[in-house]
Scaffold this motif. Structure first.
Motif, PDB file in Angstrom:
ATOM      1  N   SER A 228     191.393 -18.612  41.618  1.00 52.16           N
ATOM      2  CA  SER A 228     192.450 -20.142  41.242  1.00 52.16           C
ATOM      3  C   SER A 228     191.672 -21.493  41.516  1.00 52.16           C
ATOM      4  N   GLU A 229     190.452 -20.936  42.250  1.00 46.14           N
ATOM      5  CA  GLU A 229     189.634 -22.080  42.509  1.00 46.14           C
ATOM      6  C   GLU A 229     188.419 -22.386  41.088  1.00 46.14           C
ATOM      7  N   GLY A 230     187.890 -21.235  41.015  1.00 44.26           N
ATOM      8  CA  GLY A 230     186.914 -21.571  39.826  1.00 44.26           C
ATOM      9  C   GLY A 230     187.818 -22.153  38.809  1.00 44.26           C
ATOM     10  N   TYR A 231     189.144 -21.322  38.048  1.00 41.06           N
ATOM     11  CA  TYR A 231     189.741 -21.568  37.307  1.00 41.06           C
ATOM     12  C   TYR A 231     189.988 -23.609  36.870  1.00 41.06           C
ATOM     13  N   ALA A 232     191.054 -23.738  38.627  1.00 41.21           N
ATOM     14  CA  ALA A 232     191.118 -24.935  38.334  1.00 41.21           C
ATOM     15  C   ALA A 232     190.140 -26.096  38.309  1.00 41.21           C
ATOM     16  N   ASP A 233     188.422 -25.315  38.635  1.00 41.61           N
ATOM     17  CA  ASP A 233     187.221 -26.498  38.408  1.00 41.61           C
ATOM     18  C   ASP A 233     187.366 -25.986  37.122  1.00 41.61           C
ATOM     19  N   TRP A 234     187.186 -25.271  36.250  1.00 35.56           N
ATOM     20  CA  TRP A 234     186.864 -25.138  35.390  1.00 35.56           C
ATOM     21  C   TRP A 234     187.623 -25.865  34.197  1.00 35.56           C
ATOM     22  N   VAL A 235     188.812 -26.340  34.270  1.00 34.32           N
ATOM     23  CA  VAL A 235     189.913 -26.912  33.516  1.00 34.32           C
ATOM     24  C   VAL A 235     189.300 -28.502  34.119  1.00 34.32           C
ATOM     25  N   GLY A 236     188.438 -28.656  35.594  1.00 40.77           N
ATOM     26  CA  GLY A 236     188.923 -30.108  35.705  1.00 40.77           C
ATOM     27  C   GLY A 236     187.376 -30.252  34.882  1.00 40.77           C
ATOM     28  N   TYR A 237     186.103 -29.752  34.666  1.00 46.57           N
ATOM     29  CA  TYR A 237     184.692 -29.744  34.260  1.00 46.57           C
ATOM     30  C   TYR A 237     184.811 -29.809  32.789  1.00 46.57           C
ATOM     31  N   ARG A 238     186.211 -29.219  32.325  1.00 46.24           N
ATOM     32  CA  ARG A 238     186.041 -28.384  31.290  1.00 46.24           C
ATOM     33  C   ARG A 238     185.857 -29.781  29.883  1.00 46.24           C
ATOM     34  N   ASP A 239     185.950 -30.816  30.448  1.00 43.79           N
ATOM     35  CA  ASP A 239     185.978 -32.278  28.587  1.00 43.79           C
ATOM     36  C   ASP A 239     184.613 -33.511  29.655  1.00 43.79           C
ATOM     37  N   THR A 240     183.676 -32.786  30.631  1.00 45.21           N
ATOM     38  CA  THR A 240     182.994 -33.852  30.722  1.00 45.21           C
ATOM     39  C   THR A 240     182.705 -33.996  30.000  1.00 45.21           C
ATOM     40  N   GLY A 241     181.588 -33.246  29.837  1.00 43.59           N
ATOM     41  CA  GLY A 241     180.282 -32.727  29.997  1.00 43.59           C
ATOM     42  C   GLY A 241     178.994 -32.248  30.327  1.00 43.59           C
ATOM     43  N   ARG A 242     179.880 -31.940  31.568  1.00 43.98           N
ATOM     44  CA  ARG A 242     178.834 -31.087  32.846  1.00 43.98           C
ATOM     45  C   ARG A 242     177.966 -30.417  32.548  1.00 43.98           C
ATOM     46  N   THR A 243     176.448 -30.356  32.281  1.00 48.20           N
ATOM     47  CA  THR A 243     176.273 -29.026  32.743  1.00 48.20           C
ATOM     48  C   THR A 243     175.728 -28.354  33.981  1.00 48.20           C
ATOM     49  N   ALA A 244     175.501 -26.961  33.562  1.00 46.51           N
ATOM     50  CA  ALA A 244     175.663 -25.911  34.683  1.00 46.51           C
ATOM     51  C   ALA A 244     175.143 -26.152  36.187  1.00 46.51           C
ATOM     52  N   PRO A 245     173.897 -27.220  35.718  1.00 52.75           N
ATOM     53  CA  PRO A 245     173.098 -27.317  37.107  1.00 52.75           C
ATOM     54  C   PRO A 245     173.768 -28.495  37.803  1.00 52.75           C
ATOM     55  N   GLN A 246     174.161 -29.332  36.529  1.00 50.41           N
ATOM     56  CA  GLN A 246     175.424 -30.929  37.128  1.00 50.41           C
ATOM     57  C   GLN A 246     176.497 -30.462  38.505  1.00 50.41           C
TER      58      GLN A 246
END
Length: 410
Positions: free
Chosen positions: A291-309
Motif C-alpha cells: 500500500s505504501e510502496g504503490y502510493a510512493d511509486w505513483v508519487g515518484y512516477r513522473d518526477t524523474g527521481r532516480t533510485a538513489p535520489q
C-alpha cells in the motif's frame, strides 16, 4: 471514520509518505440509570432543531439549544458556529443512541453525522457525549465533547477557511489564503497523475484538511502528536470502502509540509491521493509494503527521481553491507522503530512496486494491487496474486527484489 491510511514522512528536508466547551459535571443525588423513552425522544427533538439551524445558518436557533445559564458554553458554541460558516455542508444530523439520567441531568451518547457538498456520498460520523440540563420542563445542552477515543473536528480548532480547487476542496484553520491555494493547486495536479497510473474507478477528487499545527493534526486523528512528527500528511478513510462511503480526508501536518520543496509537496499529495483512489481495493489483506510502496511509486512516477535520489537511507544501508533479507514488514512502518527504519521500509516498498512496474508493466502492478486487497484475509493473499499476475512465489519475488535493490543502490 473507520480506518486510517499511512502518511508520508519528511526525510532530510524532502518528502519520503475538544468539543464546543468543557463538559460540565453536575453533582448527582442518585446513581445513573436508564432514562425513560420519552426523554430520548425529547432530546432527539432538541437536537433535530439544532441540526436544522446549522444548515440554515441560523445562529439564534443553534444557540437556543444551549443552557441559558451556561454563559461560557454559549460563547464557545457561538464561536464554533461561526467557525463552520465556510464549510459547504449538505447534511447535518444527530442520532441519539442512548441516555443515562442523574437527577435533573442527562448524559447522551450521540452520533453527529454530516456530509460535505460535492464530496461525501455518505455521512461522516463523529461520536459525541452531550450533557443536558432540564429547566422549566425543557432540555438544554450543558456540555458537548468528543466521545472517549473519538477525534476532534476541524471547526473546533478555529475558523475554517475553504478553498475550492478544480478537483479538490481544502479546509484550513490558522492558515493564510496563499498557502491553502498552493495546496489546492498541488492537489488538483495530483488527481490526474493518480488517474493516469491507477486504472480503477474512483471519485477523482480529494478533500484536504490543514490544521494550524502538528498538535492540531494529532487532535484530528485522536492520537499523540509525537506519532506524526515528521509525517507530512496522512489519509483517513474506510479500508475497502464501498462506493457509498464518506470521502477520504487527507490531513496535512503544516509544520512538516512547510519544509518541503515543490517536488516534495507534489510527491506527498500525490502519494496521499493514491490512497484515496485505491481505498476500495485496500484491505487488511494488503501488506503495508504494497500500500505504501504503490502510493510512493505513483508519487515518484513522473518526477524523474532516480533510485538513489528517492531511497537514500536504503542506499546507505546497502553500501554498508546491510542488504535487507526480506520485504518490509508492517512492523517496519511503525513509529517506534526510528526514522531510519521507517524510511527504509518506505523505500523498500517503493522499489518492490517499481520492480513490478518495470518488469511486468504498470497495468500488471495495478492488477496485482487490486487482487491482493480484494482477498478476504491476509493469509495467502500475496501468494495468490503473485502466482496469478507475476508467475512467482513470494520467496522467488523476494530474491528478485533483493537483487534489484542491490543493482539500483550499490
Amino acid at each position: 471514520m473507520a480506518g486510517q491510511g499511512r502518511g508520508r514522512r519528511v526525510r532530510r528536508g524532502r518528502a519520503a509518505g475538544c468539543g464546543l466547551a468543557a463538559l460540565l459535571l453536575l453533582a448527582a443525588c442518585s446513581a445513573p440509570g436508564p432514562a425513560p423513552d420519552a426523554t430520548v425522544g425529547e432530546v432527539q427533538q432538541l437536537l433535530d432543531r439544532r441540526a436544522a439551524a446549522v444548515l440554515k445558518h441560523d445562529e439564534g436557533g443553534y444557540l437556543a439549544a444551549v443552557d441559558p445559564a451556561a454563559t461560557g458554553l454559549r460563547s464557545a458554541q457561538r464561536t464554533e458556529f461561526g467557525n463552520l460558516a465556510q464549510v459547504p455542508l449538505t447534511a447535518w444530523t444527530y442520532q441519539v443512541n442512548g441516555v443515562d439520567r442523574q437527577s435533573g441531568t442527562v448524559t447522551a451518547r450521540v452520533d453527529l453525522r454530516y456530509r460535505v457538498e460535492g464530496y461525501d456520498t455518505a455521512p461522516v460520523t463523529a461520536a459525541r457525549t452531550l450533557t443536558l440540563d432540564e429547566r422549566g420542563g425543557r432540555w438544554y445542552v450543558a456540555g458537548d465533547q468528543p466521545a472517549k477515543g473519538a477525534a476532534q473536528l476541524l471547526w473546533q480548532q478555529g475558523r475554517v477557511t475553504a478553498v475550492r480547487g478544480k478537483r479538490s476542496l481544502v479546509l484550513g484553520v490558522g492558515q493564510g489564503a496563499a498557502r491553502l491555494h498552493e495546496i489546492a493547486d498541488t492537489a488538483d495536479a495530483a488527481v490526474p497523475e493518480v488517474s493516469a497510473a491507477w486504472p480503477g474507478r474512483w471519485a477523482g477528487r480529494v478533500v484536504v484538511l490543514v490544521p494550524a499545527s502538528l498538535d492540531g493534526m494529532a487532535a484530528l486523528l485522536g492520537a499523540p502528536a509525537a506519532s506524526y512528527r515528521g509525517i507530512a500528511a496522512v489519509t483517513t478513510g474506510e479500508a475497502g470502502g464501498a462506493a457509498a462511503a464518506p470521502a477520504d480526508r487527507v490531513i496535512v501536518n503544516p509544520e512538516a509540509y512547510a519544509v518541503l520543496g515543490d517536488v516534495g509537496r507534489r510527491v506527498v499529495l500525490t502519494h496521499e491521493t493514491t490512497h484515496v483512489a485505491t481505498r476500495a481495493h485496500t484491505s487488511p489483506a494488503t501488506p503495508m509494503w504494497l500500500s505504501e510502496g504503490y502510493a510512493d511509486w505513483v508519487g515518484y512516477r513522473d518526477t524523474g527521481r532516480t533510485a538513489p535520489q528517492a531511497a537514500p537511507e536504503l542506499q546507505q544501508a546497502v553500501r554498508a553491507g546491510d542488504l535487507p533479507a526480506d520485504l518490509p514488514t508492517d512492523a517496519d512502518f511503525g513509529f517506534d522503530g526510528g526514522a531510519d527504519r521507517l524510511a527504509r521500509a518506505y523505500e523498500g516498498g517503493w522499489l518492490a512496486c517499481r520492480l513490478i512496474a518495470a518488469h511486468w508493466g504498470e497495468a500488471t502492478l495495478a492488477r496485482f494491487y487490486a487482487k491482493v486487497g480484494d482477498q478476504p484475509h491476509r493469509e495467502g493473499a500475496v501468494e495468490k496474486a503473485m502466482a496469478e499476475e507475476l508467475g512467482l512465489s513470494p520467496r522467488e519475488f523476494t530474491t528478485m527484489w533483493r537483487e534489484y535493490v542491490r543493482d539500483q543502490l550499490a
